[in-house]
Design an enzyme around this catalytic site. Structure first.
Site, PDB file in Angstrom:
ATOM      1  N   GLU A   1     -18.983  28.868 -18.931  1.00  0.00           N
ATOM      2  CA  GLU A   1     -18.870  28.987 -17.458  1.00  0.00           C
ATOM      3  C   GLU A   1     -18.219  30.279 -16.966  1.00  0.00           C
ATOM      4  O   GLU A   1     -17.306  30.241 -16.140  1.00  0.00           O
ATOM      5  CB  GLU A   1     -18.090  27.779 -16.914  1.00  0.00           C
ATOM      6  CG  GLU A   1     -18.736  26.466 -17.257  1.00  0.00           C
ATOM      7  CD  GLU A   1     -18.007  25.254 -16.669  1.00  0.00           C
ATOM      8  OE1 GLU A   1     -16.875  25.408 -16.182  1.00  0.00           O
ATOM      9  OE2 GLU A   1     -18.583  24.152 -16.704  1.00  0.00           O
TER      10      GLU A   1
ATOM     11  N   ASN B   1     -22.551  29.081 -22.784  1.00  0.00           N
ATOM     12  CA  ASN B   1     -22.866  27.804 -22.138  1.00  0.00           C
ATOM     13  C   ASN B   1     -22.472  27.867 -20.663  1.00  0.00           C
ATOM     14  O   ASN B   1     -21.407  28.387 -20.322  1.00  0.00           O
ATOM     15  CB  ASN B   1     -22.044  26.707 -22.847  1.00  0.00           C
ATOM     16  CG  ASN B   1     -22.460  25.304 -22.493  1.00  0.00           C
ATOM     17  OD1 ASN B   1     -23.636  24.960 -22.572  1.00  0.00           O
ATOM     18  ND2 ASN B   1     -21.502  24.473 -22.105  1.00  0.00           N
TER      19      ASN B   1
ATOM     20  N   HIS C   1     -26.212  19.575 -15.710  1.00  0.00           N
ATOM     21  CA  HIS C   1     -25.648  18.437 -14.977  1.00  0.00           C
ATOM     22  C   HIS C   1     -26.439  18.314 -13.673  1.00  0.00           C
ATOM     23  O   HIS C   1     -26.166  19.025 -12.704  1.00  0.00           O
ATOM     24  CB  HIS C   1     -24.165  18.689 -14.645  1.00  0.00           C
ATOM     25  CG  HIS C   1     -23.275  18.635 -15.835  1.00  0.00           C
ATOM     26  ND1 HIS C   1     -23.053  17.466 -16.542  1.00  0.00           N
ATOM     27  CD2 HIS C   1     -22.546  19.584 -16.458  1.00  0.00           C
ATOM     28  CE1 HIS C   1     -22.222  17.708 -17.541  1.00  0.00           C
ATOM     29  NE2 HIS C   1     -21.910  18.988 -17.516  1.00  0.00           N
TER      30      HIS C   1
ATOM     31  N   GLU D   1     -25.402  19.349 -21.749  1.00  0.00           N
ATOM     32  CA  GLU D   1     -24.540  18.341 -21.100  1.00  0.00           C
ATOM     33  C   GLU D   1     -25.352  17.524 -20.100  1.00  0.00           C
ATOM     34  O   GLU D   1     -24.909  17.245 -18.983  1.00  0.00           O
ATOM     35  CB  GLU D   1     -23.340  19.037 -20.407  1.00  0.00           C
ATOM     36  CG  GLU D   1     -22.533  19.900 -21.364  1.00  0.00           C
ATOM     37  CD  GLU D   1     -21.306  20.566 -20.755  1.00  0.00           C
ATOM     38  OE1 GLU D   1     -20.884  20.164 -19.651  1.00  0.00           O
ATOM     39  OE2 GLU D   1     -20.773  21.487 -21.389  1.00  0.00           O
TER      40      GLU D   1
ATOM     41  N   ASP E   1     -27.005  15.103 -17.689  1.00  0.00           N
ATOM     42  CA  ASP E   1     -26.863  13.838 -16.978  1.00  0.00           C
ATOM     43  C   ASP E   1     -27.565  14.011 -15.633  1.00  0.00           C
ATOM     44  O   ASP E   1     -27.623  15.121 -15.109  1.00  0.00           O
ATOM     45  CB  ASP E   1     -25.399  13.376 -16.828  1.00  0.00           C
ATOM     46  CG  ASP E   1     -24.435  14.428 -16.284  1.00  0.00           C
ATOM     47  OD1 ASP E   1     -24.886  15.450 -15.722  1.00  0.00           O
ATOM     48  OD2 ASP E   1     -23.213  14.219 -16.412  1.00  0.00           O
TER      49      ASP E   1
HETATM   50  C1  XIL Z   1     -15.611  17.308 -18.489  1.00  0.00           C
HETATM   51  C2  XIL Z   1     -15.289  16.021 -19.229  1.00  0.00           C
HETATM   52  O1  XIL Z   1     -16.453  15.237 -19.274  1.00  0.00           O
HETATM   53  C3  XIL Z   1     -14.181  15.281 -18.517  1.00  0.00           C
HETATM   54  O2  XIL Z   1     -13.760  14.183 -19.294  1.00  0.00           O
HETATM   55  C4  XIL Z   1     -13.003  16.202 -18.255  1.00  0.00           C
HETATM   56  O3  XIL Z   1     -12.052  15.534 -17.472  1.00  0.00           O
HETATM   57  C5  XIL Z   1     -13.441  17.462 -17.552  1.00  0.00           C
HETATM   58  O4  XIL Z   1     -14.457  18.092 -18.316  1.00  0.00           O
HETATM   59  N1  XIL Z   1     -18.708  21.339 -17.976  1.00  0.00           N
HETATM   60  C6  XIL Z   1     -18.224  21.334 -19.261  1.00  0.00           C
HETATM   61  C7  XIL Z   1     -17.559  20.131 -19.796  1.00  0.00           C
HETATM   62  O5  XIL Z   1     -18.447  22.303 -20.007  1.00  0.00           O
HETATM   63  O6  XIL Z   1     -16.551  20.446 -20.714  1.00  0.00           O
HETATM   64  C8  XIL Z   1     -17.004  19.260 -18.694  1.00  0.00           C
HETATM   65  O7  XIL Z   1     -16.509  18.048 -19.284  1.00  0.00           O
HETATM   66  C9  XIL Z   1     -18.057  18.996 -17.651  1.00  0.00           C
HETATM   67  C10 XIL Z   1     -18.534  20.276 -17.026  1.00  0.00           C
END
Ligand code: XIL
Length: 444
Positions: free
Chosen positions: A157, A199, A236, A265, A267
């Site tokens: 990020e 990422n 996401h 990641e 969802d």
């Molecule tokens: C999130 C986790 O799912 C949570 O449990 C935590 O509180 C915060 O981080 N991008 C990422 C992940 O790269 O590491 C994040 O994970 C979600 C967004």
């Protein structure tokens, strides 16, 4: 950065396993996500895992049955692994790694350098002390997990949202714009066999400034030899962000830079079957799309549980989205690219005749122009296709015979008997950041 030679080690077992798999898939469709992904050219279907849930048997039953890859959800982040400066804590991360590797699942390390989830001591640092601290962190953690982590999210990020295409402001960014490549080089030195990924989120839509900015960074890293192997799209599609119709273009465009692409990641708000199967179909359409990871198992495990974005409900039942994903995987015909490590293809097969590799060494940079040299391996009679970015122009070449396509931006350089290294000078014409890309190397 995994070297070709490193892949040869585990050949025999894989060959046997791959043979079995092929016969099994002819007989009947795979019944789990991981098995089906494995049949699609040795891909991986994974999930984020929380160490605290490894003693929940409903959770581990699904984990063990469905997935062949895991990403620790929080346990490898900076605040977890180096809570006090110089004091490393690996208990929960080791637990997940041990759990996964003992069951044959691959581990994605997440994440070595990030502006978020930093321990207090790091949040208060800046300048060269912070630069040194983050590089030490990268080195220590990548060394600890050497041989156990297949892919590292080296940097997470680092780009800003919105239309600027700029880097995200953070304490790490303020140590100097080269902090990302410094982190990649440190990770490569600590674990030369790991595949090193950048990422990010909101880099799914090909038209977004953020996507384009990350693309240009990867292009630049490839052209300058910064060790990067993969790009992770968090994907996401929760919290207000949607699956974009040009997602496949984004995946294939990154892949064309010579990196693997991973969906890291995933969802999706309310888990619509159409968006889930679109994501799978898009990944299968791009041979370098090697891994799909969902960000949790059951809706109740999700960081956005109120959006019910995952493939299993809170009771562990398969949702409609699960069936859509499995069907899409099973219907996929693309066998993937079996020579791309760490796939389970046959790594002892020699490269197809007619292939060679070409690597770039950056040369002198002046105010208005720069030099590049290219070294060819694997052939003495070769031709290498090099593309430059408009409005740059190649103004001189040496040690090869060039020809040009009609655009003038794509040069084919052929060997002329003077060895395996050629070079050229490029006029910047106002664009000082773009660097040449190698499109192909062909032996004749
Ligand atoms: C999130 C986790 O799912 C949570 O449990 C935590 O509180 C915060 O981080 N991008 C990422 C992940 O790269 O590491 C994040 O994970 C979600 C967004």
């Amino acid at each position: 950065m995994r070297l070709r030679t490193a892949v040869v080690v585990s050949t025999v077992g894989l060959l046997a396993a791959a043979g079995t798999l092929v016969f099994a898939s002819n007989a009947s469709a795979a019944t789990t996500l991981g098995a089906s992904a494995a049949e699609r050219g040795g891909r991986y279907f994974g999930t984020a895992v929380a160490a605290s849930r490894l003693n929940d048997s409903a959770y581990t039953t699904i984990l063990n049955r469905e997935f062949n890859q895991v990403t620790p959800e929080n346990e490898m982040k900076i605040d977890a692994t180096e809570p006090q400066q110089g004091q490393f804590s690996y208990g929960n991360a080791d637990r997940i790694v041990q759990y996964a590797t003992s069951r044959g699942m691959k581990v994605r390390g997440h994440t070595l350098a990030w502006h978020s989830q930093q321990p207090g001591w790091m949040q208060n640092m800046s300048g060269s002390a912070l630069r040194q601290a983050i590089l030490n962190h990268v080195t220590q953690v990548a060394t600890h997990f050497r041989g156990q982590v297949t892919w590292w999210d080296v940097v997470n990020e680092a780009y800003a949202d919105g239309s600027s295409g700029a880097r995200r402001d953070s304490n790490l960014q303020r140590t100097g714009n080269d902090w990302i490549e410094a982190a990649f080089r440190a990770a490569d030195a600590a674990d030369p066999n790991a595949l090193l990924c950048y990422n990010d989120y909101n880099i799914d839509n090909w038209n977004d400034a953020k996507t384009q900015a990350v693309y240009r960074m990867v292009q630049d890293f490839k052209s300058r030899g910064v060790p990067i192997d993969c790009v992770g799209l968090q994907s996401h599609f929760t919290g207000g962000s949607n699956y974009p119709s040009n997602y496949r273009t984004t995946l294939s465009s990154f892949a064309a830079l010579g990196v693997d692409v991973h969906i890291t990641e995933l969802d999706i708000r309310n888990a619509p079957t159409s968006a889930y199967s679109n994501v799978v179909n898009d990944c299968l359409a791009v041979s370098r799309c090697r891994v799909i990871t969902v960000w949790g198992i059951r809706d109740s495990d999700s960081w956005r549980s109120s959006e019910s974005p995952l493939l299993f409900d809170g009771s562990g039942n398969k949702k409609a989205a699960y069936n859509a994903v499995l069907t899409a995987l099973n219907n996929g015909s693309d066998p993937g690219n079996p020579t791309t490590p760490p796939s389970t293809g046959n790594p002892t097969t020699p490269p197809p005749s007619g292939s060679c590799t070409a690597s770039v060494t950056p040369g002198t940079v002046w105010g208005d122009r720069y030099n590049t040299s290219v070294t060819v391996n694997g052939a003495s009679n070769w031709s290498v296709v090099v593309a430059i970015t408009s409005p740059q122009r190649i103004s001189a070449t040496w040690s090869g015979s060039p020809s040009w396509d009609s655009s003038g931006y794509v040069m084919t350089m052929r060997s002329n008997g003077s060895g395996n290294t050629f070079g050229f000078t490029t006029m910047m014409n106002g664009n000082s950041s773009a660097r040449p890309q190698i499109r192909s190397c062909t032996a004749s």
